[in-house]
Design a protein around this motif. Structure first.
Motif, PDB file in Angstrom:
ATOM      1  N   LYS A 222       1.005  -1.478  -0.164  1.00 50.44           N
ATOM      2  CA  LYS A 222      -0.236  -0.026  -0.241  1.00 50.44           C
ATOM      3  C   LYS A 222       1.423   0.776   0.172  1.00 50.44           C
ATOM      4  O   LYS A 222       1.969   1.337   0.879  1.00 50.44           O
ATOM      5  CB  LYS A 222      -1.192  -0.332   1.284  1.00 50.44           C
ATOM      6  CG  LYS A 222      -1.665  -1.060   1.046  1.00 50.44           C
ATOM      7  CD  LYS A 222      -2.234  -1.190   2.574  1.00 50.44           C
ATOM      8  CE  LYS A 222      -3.558  -1.812   2.584  1.00 50.44           C
ATOM      9  NZ  LYS A 222      -4.794  -2.127   3.879  1.00 50.44           N
ATOM     10  N   ILE A 223       0.621   2.688  -0.995  1.00 53.19           N
ATOM     11  CA  ILE A 223       0.950   3.549  -0.485  1.00 53.19           C
ATOM     12  C   ILE A 223       0.414   4.758  -0.362  1.00 53.19           C
ATOM     13  O   ILE A 223      -1.548   4.332  -0.401  1.00 53.19           O
ATOM     14  CB  ILE A 223       1.823   4.191  -2.068  1.00 53.19           C
ATOM     15  CG1 ILE A 223       0.636   4.112  -3.012  1.00 53.19           C
ATOM     16  CG2 ILE A 223       2.935   3.105  -2.172  1.00 53.19           C
ATOM     17  CD1 ILE A 223       1.049   3.973  -4.394  1.00 53.19           C
ATOM     18  N   ARG A 224       0.592   5.968  -0.142  1.00 49.51           N
ATOM     19  CA  ARG A 224      -0.114   6.917   0.437  1.00 49.51           C
ATOM     20  C   ARG A 224       0.320   8.088  -0.333  1.00 49.51           C
ATOM     21  O   ARG A 224       1.336   8.053  -0.923  1.00 49.51           O
ATOM     22  CB  ARG A 224      -0.424   7.125   1.712  1.00 49.51           C
ATOM     23  CG  ARG A 224      -0.667   6.414   2.888  1.00 49.51           C
ATOM     24  CD  ARG A 224      -0.640   6.604   3.785  1.00 49.51           C
ATOM     25  NE  ARG A 224      -1.844   7.295   4.142  1.00 49.51           N
ATOM     26  CZ  ARG A 224      -2.105   7.847   5.630  1.00 49.51           C
ATOM     27  NH1 ARG A 224      -0.827   7.843   6.544  1.00 49.51           N
ATOM     28  NH2 ARG A 224      -3.516   8.471   5.772  1.00 49.51           N
ATOM     29  N   ALA A 225      -0.787   8.739  -0.826  1.00 52.10           N
ATOM     30  CA  ALA A 225      -0.698  10.291  -1.695  1.00 52.10           C
ATOM     31  C   ALA A 225      -1.268  11.260  -0.796  1.00 52.10           C
ATOM     32  O   ALA A 225      -2.326  11.141  -0.330  1.00 52.10           O
ATOM     33  CB  ALA A 225      -0.518  10.139  -3.045  1.00 52.10           C
ATOM     34  N   LEU A 226      -0.487  12.668  -0.394  1.00 50.88           N
ATOM     35  CA  LEU A 226      -0.635  13.287  -0.173  1.00 50.88           C
ATOM     36  C   LEU A 226      -1.324  14.853  -0.575  1.00 50.88           C
ATOM     37  O   LEU A 226      -0.089  15.235  -1.381  1.00 50.88           O
ATOM     38  CB  LEU A 226       0.497  14.164   1.203  1.00 50.88           C
ATOM     39  CG  LEU A 226      -0.010  15.691   1.732  1.00 50.88           C
ATOM     40  CD1 LEU A 226      -1.354  15.608   2.628  1.00 50.88           C
ATOM     41  CD2 LEU A 226       1.296  15.960   2.931  1.00 50.88           C
ATOM     42  N   THR A 227      -2.126  15.056  -0.986  1.00 50.68           N
ATOM     43  CA  THR A 227      -2.933  16.211  -1.926  1.00 50.68           C
ATOM     44  C   THR A 227      -3.166  17.862  -1.296  1.00 50.68           C
ATOM     45  O   THR A 227      -3.481  17.247  -0.230  1.00 50.68           O
ATOM     46  CB  THR A 227      -3.755  15.582  -2.956  1.00 50.68           C
ATOM     47  OG1 THR A 227      -4.837  15.516  -1.813  1.00 50.68           O
ATOM     48  CG2 THR A 227      -3.710  14.438  -3.134  1.00 50.68           C
ATOM     49  N   ILE A 228      -2.371  18.174  -2.068  1.00 51.87           N
ATOM     50  CA  ILE A 228      -2.465  20.087  -1.877  1.00 51.87           C
ATOM     51  C   ILE A 228      -2.634  20.877  -2.368  1.00 51.87           C
ATOM     52  O   ILE A 228      -2.083  20.779  -3.965  1.00 51.87           O
ATOM     53  CB  ILE A 228      -0.996  20.166  -0.769  1.00 51.87           C
ATOM     54  CG1 ILE A 228      -0.679  19.232   0.154  1.00 51.87           C
ATOM     55  CG2 ILE A 228      -1.401  21.548  -0.626  1.00 51.87           C
ATOM     56  CD1 ILE A 228       0.188  20.145   1.525  1.00 51.87           C
ATOM     57  N   GLU A 240       2.978  14.745  -2.504  1.00 52.22           N
ATOM     58  CA  GLU A 240       3.194  13.768  -2.131  1.00 52.22           C
ATOM     59  C   GLU A 240       3.650  12.305  -2.020  1.00 52.22           C
ATOM     60  O   GLU A 240       2.149  12.115  -0.748  1.00 52.22           O
ATOM     61  CB  GLU A 240       4.010  14.098  -0.677  1.00 52.22           C
ATOM     62  CG  GLU A 240       5.188  13.719   0.395  1.00 52.22           C
ATOM     63  CD  GLU A 240       6.516  13.670  -0.285  1.00 52.22           C
ATOM     64  OE1 GLU A 240       7.471  13.171   0.358  1.00 52.22           O
ATOM     65  OE2 GLU A 240       6.329  15.166  -1.248  1.00 52.22           O
ATOM     66  N   VAL A 241       4.138  10.959  -2.676  1.00 50.36           N
ATOM     67  CA  VAL A 241       3.313  10.105  -2.377  1.00 50.36           C
ATOM     68  C   VAL A 241       4.656   8.972  -1.711  1.00 50.36           C
ATOM     69  O   VAL A 241       5.457   9.676  -1.607  1.00 50.36           O
ATOM     70  CB  VAL A 241       4.058   9.600  -3.738  1.00 50.36           C
ATOM     71  CG1 VAL A 241       3.366   7.653  -4.325  1.00 50.36           C
ATOM     72  CG2 VAL A 241       2.562  10.050  -4.676  1.00 50.36           C
ATOM     73  N   GLY A 242       4.557   8.459  -0.596  1.00 55.68           N
ATOM     74  CA  GLY A 242       5.173   7.890  -0.186  1.00 55.68           C
ATOM     75  C   GLY A 242       4.337   6.002   0.717  1.00 55.68           C
ATOM     76  O   GLY A 242       2.741   6.591   0.381  1.00 55.68           O
ATOM     77  N   TYR A 243       5.451   5.243   1.424  1.00 54.79           N
ATOM     78  CA  TYR A 243       4.528   4.207   1.888  1.00 54.79           C
ATOM     79  C   TYR A 243       3.460   4.708   3.368  1.00 54.79           C
ATOM     80  O   TYR A 243       2.218   4.337   3.548  1.00 54.79           O
ATOM     81  CB  TYR A 243       5.750   3.162   2.597  1.00 54.79           C
ATOM     82  CG  TYR A 243       6.134   2.696   0.529  1.00 54.79           C
ATOM     83  CD1 TYR A 243       5.425   2.373  -0.022  1.00 54.79           C
ATOM     84  CD2 TYR A 243       7.457   3.012   0.892  1.00 54.79           C
ATOM     85  CE1 TYR A 243       5.999   1.369  -1.271  1.00 54.79           C
ATOM     86  CE2 TYR A 243       8.384   2.133  -0.662  1.00 54.79           C
ATOM     87  CZ  TYR A 243       7.143   1.680  -1.411  1.00 54.79           C
ATOM     88  OH  TYR A 243       8.113   0.992  -2.053  1.00 54.79           O
ATOM     89  N   ARG A 244       3.899   5.252   3.852  1.00 59.45           N
ATOM     90  CA  ARG A 244       4.373   5.699   6.036  1.00 59.45           C
ATOM     91  C   ARG A 244       4.358   7.223   5.555  1.00 59.45           C
ATOM     92  O   ARG A 244       4.837   7.717   5.808  1.00 59.45           O
ATOM     93  CB  ARG A 244       4.829   5.207   6.803  1.00 59.45           C
ATOM     94  CG  ARG A 244       4.221   3.305   7.016  1.00 59.45           C
ATOM     95  CD  ARG A 244       4.724   3.236   7.709  1.00 59.45           C
ATOM     96  NE  ARG A 244       4.425   3.404   9.255  1.00 59.45           N
ATOM     97  CZ  ARG A 244       4.250   2.992  10.121  1.00 59.45           C
ATOM     98  NH1 ARG A 244       5.770   1.889  10.592  1.00 59.45           N
ATOM     99  NH2 ARG A 244       4.023   3.054  11.137  1.00 59.45           N
TER     100      ARG A 244
END
Length: 374
Positions: A222-228, A240-244
């Motif tokens: 799983k990956i997560r992406a912080l959108t602004i 910003e894309v990352g694992y945690r």
């Protein structure tokens, strides 16, 4: 004739004389009892010795004392169930409890203090310390707006406002006022602040909106992406894309944007732990940014970022099968640039957000120059 009450020792002595051969008629006449009484004694106390009589007497006395104690304890238990539904941490509150027990249940002060384990000297001592009324009122106001704040964060908020007070006193007052957080959270998490009038941006860079998007690589990781995004121009500022991704990662991305664009006046976000934590709260305080949280289970409060996340998933995430994290970062960044520079947007008149931001910036500059000329 007044009846004589015999002790157990005397009864055993009479029975001993009968066993030694003394006629029963002489014994009952000498003791002043009836024949039925003698045989009742014999049935109950026959064969007992003097030491056994002494032990029996002690057992009877102990039973009497225990019965009296059990009766008192049952009564005290009912009193405790009446007044001690929760723990009272402050002696002043216990004074009120003791007074209530004395008035409602007719207890003496000594017994009421024994039941509540309140020392009598504490009960009689008059309060001479500062009640800290203003501090208690302000702490209630802070906790009312910051529902999940503990005493340490409340102490930080008080120091920001100029209160010269240590964390030990804050902790004591925090417990005395019953503001301690429950260890078990409700299923639906509460928002960090009560609802206020939401900031309505009128110029670019006045309000940003943040949220997280979840996806996974081809191997199932799983990956997560912080959108602004900028709420006024709809421009995507960063993904910003990352694992945690945690609160410190959110602060790192915000600092990177502030260096190039300046700090906004408000941040729109939900009640996730990454946004309500200490790191983001401290960043917002130092940059003088207002945190505007959405209502629980109300994604429409942050509709712009939800709409953007839908476009990101529909146009990018659902069309690519990422093998590695580096590939995901590369493809998502390429889509972000295309979203800002080339993609037409119906809400903005079929122009890109970057062009809209440039037009708004030029218009604002022109208005400022004309105002200076007048």
């Amino acid at each position: 004739m007044k009846r004589k009450r015999y002790s157990v020792e005397q009864i055993v002595a009479v029975l001993k004389q009968a066993e030694m051969g003394t006629p029963v008629a002489d014994l009952i006449r000498h003791a002043g009892i009836t024949e039925q009484t003698f045989y009742r004694w014999k049935k109950k106390y026959a064969g007992l010795e003097s030491d056994q009589v002494r032990e029996l007497k002690q057992v009877l006395d102990e039973n009497t004392r225990l019965k009296k104690l059990v009766a008192e304890l049952s009564l005290d238990k009912s009193v405790l169930q009446d007044v001690l539904s929760k723990k009272f941490s402050r002696p002043a509150l216990m004074k009120e409890v003791v007074a209530y027990i004395m008035a409602a249940h007719g207890y003496s002060e000594r017994r009421a203090c024994q039941v509540t384990r309140q020392h009598r000297s504490t009960q009689r001592k008059k309060m001479v310390s500062d009640p800290l009324t203003e501090l208690r009122q302000r702490m209630h106001e802070i906790v009312a707006t910051r529902i999940r704040y503990g005493y340490r964060r409340v102490h930080i908020m008080l120091k920001r406002e100029g209160w010269k007070i240590g964390h030990n006193r804050v902790y004591r007052v925090y417990r005395e006022e019953g503001l301690v957080l429950k260890t078990k959270r409700p299923r639906r998490r509460k928002m960090a602040t009560h609802r206020e009038a939401r900031c309505q941006p009128k110029v670019p860079n006045e309000a940003w909106s943040l949220d997280f998007v979840h996806d996974q690589l081809s191997n199932g990781q799983k990956i997560r992406a912080l959108t602004i995004i900028d709420v006024y121009t709809r421009e995507c500022l960063a993904i910003e894309v990352g694992y945690r991704l945690r609160g410190e990662n959110v602060v790192e991305v915000l600092n990177r944007l502030v260096r190039f664009r300046g700090a906004p006046k408000a941040l729109f976000c939900d009640n996730g732990a990454e946004f309500t934590g200490q790191m983001v709260d401290l960043w917002a305080y130092h940059n003088k940014v207002r945190m505007d949280f959405s209502k629980p289970a109300t994604p429409t409060d942050n509709a712009h970022i939800e709409s953007f996340n839908g476009s990101l998933r529909d146009e990018c995430l659902n069309l690519h099968w990422f093998e590695t994290l580096a590939e995901a970062k590369r493809e998502i960044e390429a889509w972000r640039r295309d979203y800002n520079e080339s993609r037409p947007h119906m809400a903005l008149g079929n122009i890109a957000p970057s062009e809209y931001a440039l037009q708004a910036r030029n218009c604002r500059t022109t208005m400022e120059r004309s105002a200076v000329g007048k």
